[in-house]
Scaffold this motif. Sequence first.
Motif, PDB file in Angstrom:
ATOM      1  N   SER A   1      57.758  81.686  23.915  1.00  0.00           N
ATOM      2  CA  SER A   1      57.087  82.842  23.313  1.00  0.00           C
ATOM      3  C   SER A   1      58.053  83.967  22.950  1.00  0.00           C
ATOM      4  CB  SER A   1      56.012  83.379  24.271  1.00  0.00           C
ATOM      5  OG  SER A   1      54.994  82.424  24.463  1.00  0.00           O
TER       6      SER A   1
ATOM      7  N   ALA B   1      50.383  73.200  16.719  1.00  0.00           N
ATOM      8  CA  ALA B   1      48.929  73.137  16.729  1.00  0.00           C
ATOM      9  C   ALA B   1      48.368  73.076  15.309  1.00  0.00           C
ATOM     10  CB  ALA B   1      48.352  74.349  17.471  1.00  0.00           C
ATOM     11  N   TRP B   2      48.927  73.877  14.402  1.00  0.00           N
ATOM     12  CA  TRP B   2      48.480  73.832  13.013  1.00  0.00           C
ATOM     13  C   TRP B   2      48.756  72.466  12.386  1.00  0.00           C
ATOM     14  CZ3 TRP B   2      45.017  76.848  11.317  1.00  0.00           C
ATOM     15  CH2 TRP B   2      44.976  78.209  11.619  1.00  0.00           C
TER      16      TRP B   2
ATOM     17  N   VAL C   1      43.871  79.776  22.835  1.00  0.00           N
ATOM     18  CA  VAL C   1      45.288  79.894  23.182  1.00  0.00           C
ATOM     19  C   VAL C   1      45.915  78.517  23.040  1.00  0.00           C
ATOM     20  CG1 VAL C   1      46.949  80.505  24.976  1.00  0.00           C
ATOM     21  CG2 VAL C   1      44.796  81.766  24.800  1.00  0.00           C
ATOM     22  N   VAL C   2      46.998  78.407  22.277  1.00  0.00           N
ATOM     23  CA  VAL C   2      47.668  77.118  22.090  1.00  0.00           C
ATOM     24  C   VAL C   2      49.064  77.172  22.696  1.00  0.00           C
ATOM     25  CG1 VAL C   2      46.376  76.608  19.992  1.00  0.00           C
ATOM     26  CG2 VAL C   2      48.585  77.760  19.808  1.00  0.00           C
ATOM     27  N   ASP C   3      49.624  75.990  22.972  1.00  0.00           N
ATOM     28  CA  ASP C   3      50.954  75.968  23.580  1.00  0.00           C
ATOM     29  C   ASP C   3      52.036  76.322  22.572  1.00  0.00           C
ATOM     30  OD1 ASP C   3      50.638  73.638  22.156  1.00  0.00           O
ATOM     31  OD2 ASP C   3      51.062  72.299  23.830  1.00  0.00           O
ATOM     32  N   GLU C   4      51.848  75.924  21.295  1.00  0.00           N
ATOM     33  CA  GLU C   4      52.845  76.246  20.268  1.00  0.00           C
ATOM     34  C   GLU C   4      52.139  76.269  18.919  1.00  0.00           C
ATOM     35  OE1 GLU C   4      56.073  76.621  17.732  1.00  0.00           O
ATOM     36  OE2 GLU C   4      54.870  74.809  17.657  1.00  0.00           O
ATOM     37  N   ARG C   5      52.216  77.382  18.195  1.00  0.00           N
ATOM     38  CA  ARG C   5      51.363  77.573  17.026  1.00  0.00           C
ATOM     39  C   ARG C   5      51.659  76.590  15.902  1.00  0.00           C
ATOM     40  NH1 ARG C   5      51.102  84.195  16.392  1.00  0.00           N
ATOM     41  NH2 ARG C   5      50.250  84.620  18.485  1.00  0.00           N
ATOM     42  N   ALA C   6      52.934  76.423  15.556  1.00  0.00           N
ATOM     43  CA  ALA C   6      53.269  75.543  14.443  1.00  0.00           C
ATOM     44  C   ALA C   6      52.803  74.116  14.720  1.00  0.00           C
ATOM     45  CB  ALA C   6      54.774  75.577  14.178  1.00  0.00           C
TER      46      ALA C   6
END
Length: 258
Positions: free
Chosen positions: A32, A253-254, A246-251
């Motif tokens: 983060s 997850a997308w 809440v996600v562990d890593e945005r890219a």
Amino acid sequence: MKIRILSAQAVRRALPMAEAIEGMKQAFAQLSTGQAVVPLRGRVDVAPQSGTTLVMPAYLAKSDDLAVKIVSIFPHNGKRGEPTIYATVLVLDAETGRPLAMMEGGTLTAIRTGAGSGAATDLLARRDARTVAILGSGVQARTQLEAVCTVRSIEEVRVYSRTHENAVRFAREMRGVGPIPGTIRIMSNAETAVRHADIICAATSSSQPVFRSKDIAPGTHINGVGSYTPAMQEVDAETVKRALVVVDERAAAWEEAG
């Protein structure tokens, strides 16, 4: 050159769940704050077997950790009497790139995934949470339950699996293990499992939602760990719209999350 080899049993002994949860908190903090290099994982589909092999490198700058994980998910393996997931983790010296250790990755993946949910549960779930519903009965479901019971004083466990025999086996093997309570209720459907549950852990390979939004009470904490491709979905859209997500890593997850 010497490389340390760690079996599944050695990994399990070396990484108790409570320590794994704290490790995940530290790793997510580095991610983060921009101190981690975690490329989107490479993917190779093996169509004849409906299988997928994933390659996942990572470097944590603050702790100077470098590793690569290769994990294969082959859903037909159960018919062969083999695990659905095979994985290996290669640890490298961050100064020279020299291989330091090779670890059995299936056990490590299960502990790590459970610990990620344990960290999320510790930070996001209500402190008075006492009831957990487990959807799924495989390896991932086991470490999900262990992790949740490590960070909350769980008094009631409910498990639902599409295969009743698997749920029975899960309950028999997990009762009273470590922080897990001695009573695990086997539910006949997901609806009754999640209703009034304080925490829900979905650890399935489902392509459709495994519960309905109308059965989820406000304030429920949900860990969804099974959807690793866009074609998979455990949590229905209405629940997502209602929730703080809440996600562990945005890219990632997308790109990947179902």
